[in-house]
Enzyme design. Sequence first.
Site, short mmCIF file in Angstrom:
data_model
loop_
_atom_site.label_atom_id
_atom_site.label_comp_id
_atom_site.label_asym_id
_atom_site.label_seq_id
_atom_site.Cartn_x
_atom_site.Cartn_y
_atom_site.Cartn_z
N HIS A 355 -35.35 -49.29 29.04
CA HIS A 355 -35.71 -48.63 30.31
C HIS A 355 -37.20 -48.61 30.58
CE1 HIS A 355 -31.68 -46.81 31.09
NE2 HIS A 355 -31.60 -46.87 29.77
N LYS A 543 -40.22 -37.24 41.81
CA LYS A 543 -39.94 -37.95 40.56
C LYS A 543 -40.80 -37.30 39.50
CE LYS A 543 -41.46 -41.81 42.66
NZ LYS A 543 -40.31 -42.67 42.39
N ARG A 544 -40.60 -37.68 38.23
CA ARG A 544 -41.46 -37.12 37.20
C ARG A 544 -42.92 -37.47 37.47
NH1 ARG A 544 -39.27 -34.73 32.56
NH2 ARG A 544 -41.45 -34.58 31.99
N LYS A 549 -46.72 -43.69 38.06
CA LYS A 549 -45.98 -43.47 39.31
C LYS A 549 -46.93 -43.16 40.48
CE LYS A 549 -41.89 -41.73 36.81
NZ LYS A 549 -40.80 -42.66 37.16
N THR A 651 -34.52 -45.01 40.52
CA THR A 651 -33.20 -44.79 41.12
C THR A 651 -33.33 -43.84 42.31
OG1 THR A 651 -32.87 -43.15 39.37
CG2 THR A 651 -31.74 -45.26 39.13
N LYS A 655 -31.48 -43.56 46.22
CA LYS A 655 -30.92 -42.34 46.81
C LYS A 655 -31.51 -42.11 48.20
CE LYS A 655 -30.48 -40.82 42.08
NZ LYS A 655 -31.15 -40.13 40.95
C1 26Q Z 1 -39.16 -40.70 23.55
C2 26Q Z 1 -39.58 -40.26 22.30
C3 26Q Z 1 -39.80 -38.92 22.05
C4 26Q Z 1 -39.59 -38.01 23.07
C5 26Q Z 1 -39.17 -38.44 24.32
C6 26Q Z 1 -38.96 -39.79 24.56
C7 26Q Z 1 -38.50 -40.24 25.90
C8 26Q Z 1 -37.73 -39.42 26.70
C9 26Q Z 1 -37.31 -39.82 27.94
C10 26Q Z 1 -38.84 -41.49 26.38
C11 26Q Z 1 -38.41 -41.89 27.63
C12 26Q Z 1 -37.64 -41.06 28.41
C13 26Q Z 1 -37.16 -41.41 29.74
C14 26Q Z 1 -37.34 -42.58 30.30
C15 26Q Z 1 -36.86 -42.85 31.66
O1 26Q Z 1 -36.34 -41.97 32.34
N1 26Q Z 1 -37.00 -44.08 32.12
C16 26Q Z 1 -36.55 -44.41 33.46
O2 26Q Z 1 -35.22 -44.90 33.38
C17 26Q Z 1 -34.67 -45.09 34.66
C18 26Q Z 1 -33.22 -45.50 34.49
O3 26Q Z 1 -33.14 -46.79 34.01
C19 26Q Z 1 -35.46 -46.12 35.44
O4 26Q Z 1 -34.94 -46.18 36.74
C20 26Q Z 1 -36.94 -45.74 35.49
O5 26Q Z 1 -37.69 -46.79 36.08
C21 26Q Z 1 -37.44 -45.46 34.09
O6 26Q Z 1 -38.78 -44.99 34.13
#
Ligand code: 26Q
Length: 817
Positions: A355, A543-544, A549, A651, A655
């Site tokens: 991702h 978004k986050r 971003k 995503t 929406k």
């Molecule tokens: C990793 C290690 C330790 C703690 C947290 C994490 C962690 C947590 C959440 C790393 C990444 C995430 C989330 C990533 C994420 O949401 N990525 C998004 O995924 C979406 C679905 O595929 C995409 O549409 C987005 O582009 C992408 O940023």
Amino acid sequence: MRKISKEAFRANIEEALKVKFRRRIDEATPQMIYHAVAYAVNALIADDWMETQEELRKENAKRVYYLSMEFLMGRALGNNILNLGAQKEIREVLDEIGFDLNSIEDKEPDPALGNGGLGRLAACFLDSLATLGYPAYGCGIRYRYGMFRQKIVDGYQVEAPDDWLKDGYPFELRRPEYAVEVRFGGYVNTEWVGGKSIFVHEGYQAVRAVPYDMPIVGYGNHVVDTLRIWDAEPLAKFNLEAFDRGDYVGAVEQQDLAKNLVEVLYPNDNHYAGKELRLKQQYFFVSASLQTAVKKFKEHNDDIHRLPDKAVFQMNDTHPTVAVAELMRILLDDEGLGWDEAWEITSHCCAYTNHTIMNEALEKWPLELFARLLPRVYQIVEEINRRFLLQVMQKFPGDMDKVRKMAIINDGQVKMAHLAIVAGFSVNGVARLHTEILKNQELHDFYEMFPEKFNNKTNGITQRRFLLHANPLLADWCTKKVGDGWITDLSKLKGLIPYADDPAAREEFLKIKYENKVRLAEYIRKHNGIEVDPNSIFDVQVKRLHEYKRQLLNILNVIYLYNQLKDNPEMEFVPRTFIFGAKAAAGYAIAKETIKLINSVADIVNNDPAIAGRIRVVFIEDYRVSNAELLFAAADISEQISTASKEASGTGNMKFMLNGALTLGTMDGANVEIVEEVGSENAFIFGLSAQEVIELEHNGSYDPKLIFNDNADIRRVLMQLINGTFSPRNPEQFRRIYNSLLSSNGGNPADRFFILKDFRSYDQARRFAAEKYKDRDWWARAAILNIAHSGKFSSDRTIEEYVQDIWHLKKLEIPCE
Ligand code: 26Q
């Protein structure tokens, strides 16, 4: 759809009120009614749920286990009612007893067991899996506290715990009968038994993993899949034994481990922090899920070698990647298989979704930590690595650089992405551009080695939540125009194309958008105390919060527009409402500073009589699934402005499109495919391309100072960050942001996300959009065409592709009564 008996439904509400609260309807609070309605809805679900399980058993069907640290479900009540096809009847029952369904739905907390895109994608996938009738389990963690609640205090983000379970959650079901044990730490003894090494794990700490199940109701098909989230409890039995042996500390340690394990979701989005507890969480839910899956398989099959015919494990990013080693462990140690057989099975059961390409998000666990916490699993990872490196050396003789770069274990770290790629049979990106970047750049070495593993699955969203539930007015309008087939086949919205040129339909669309803007304006008045004009452009970025971003690009441009209005109060200007919503990871300083900046700009701009309300800036507190539904429905412009190449897919972009907002964005992630579907003339595209960004990153030739020196308008905006314009009491307030744009820092180049570089073209695109907004006919046409061409972005399409290319599942059919 099933026939709902209103009488029975009402009786169930009364029963629940009596049993749970000792109240009659006329004495019940809305909160009690919510619990009682949830109870009655569960009663509607229960038969289908059992029936689905029965059918699964009978068919001995292959299942997908979607392993994910996050499921950002959002509220269940309204969604379940819609998918059951019971909305009309339940509305009527509630009417009769004097309650309104919408306000009852508002009593449900958002189960927010996820950060953002990746977690919400998992939730959309479950909805599509059930609706399409595929056998599926979501496997995750029952965090005691989900994503933190965000408060804005004096413009700053303040985090509060999300105590979502405090009143009990009516849609979860505790299943102690499926509890299993998960072990941490200790050491591995090797014994020689009958000419074979046996590995015995000793001195470990154990916890009891107890599953809670939530129903995932398919739309109108009687299929109910399961989201299984794991809670940790101390192992009572083991504890007693420990006490008997006088091991008081050991017993308490196990108690503590269980208590801490699932306490909280890490609120980092796209950022790795090497925390021991996080690795424990990963192993905990993966081990529990795999043990259960293997056990279930063995109940109905006697040849473990056939596991790949009955189970596939989809790893949602690297977070559950320890699964490949855990499955090897189960097959080797518990099932007594040899390495080659175990590997054959594992490498046909596991698949990996990537991702992100952001370096700071890649999981690399310190070897010491990994080996200490998971000694047996670590041995297995070492052996996987050893065998893999032999393969690499065979393929690239003498290329020791390749060996080092590709190793699973290198530099004292365990690289989880490498493990996932080597052990999985499929590696997919989440949008076409993203997958191409993986193949050609980030994972190029692995692509050369295993080209057949790589494939793309462009993300999607469920139209049941993000149109049918979120935007009832527009949903009804679509149904009137093209029938209700779009609810399970979003490509049917193509039928709207002719209405883009129909003046009456355009009027109707604009009216609906206006109503939705009024609904959002009321929310904003209530929550922010700000009056916004529904006739202004609603320009939304939700978004986050992350530097890539580029919320900063957005707010800097708002400042620039504000300066223009201040300089020329008479200028022609289409009124705008700039809406932001974003949570920043608690430890991400510059992201938090950006939130403060947005709120500070809002304070100044919203209260400046000189611009006569033509710009409003609104920060939506605690952005989450439930208020997102309001925001998508009300947006005119969808801000998708990431630095090209950095957003894997996005995503939210989909929406917004589905709700008739026009994209203002870069050629990044799924924006590329959105524009391909709707036509670039119906979107506002700007900025560097992914290739241009990648080249600039490579040759290091970009110097934002040149832009700063050349461009007085940009210089003025940046100087306002450090001269107190927006922070009179503390002119230094935004120094860190200012510095990030102009100075390199700790290996990061100045303006690493090309904000100044893209500033001009962003401004032009935004100006052009505002110009177009004045042409109401043009706008309505473009918006309707966006809706009409959003069919590709249904998660139903995405799931069918996963099923075809990766999972190979068969649809269940649940007989109707
Ligand atoms: C990793 C290690 C330790 C703690 C947290 C994490 C962690 C947590 C959440 C790393 C990444 C995430 C989330 C990533 C994420 O949401 N990525 C998004 O995924 C979406 C679905 O595929 C995409 O549409 C987005 O582009 C992408 O940023």
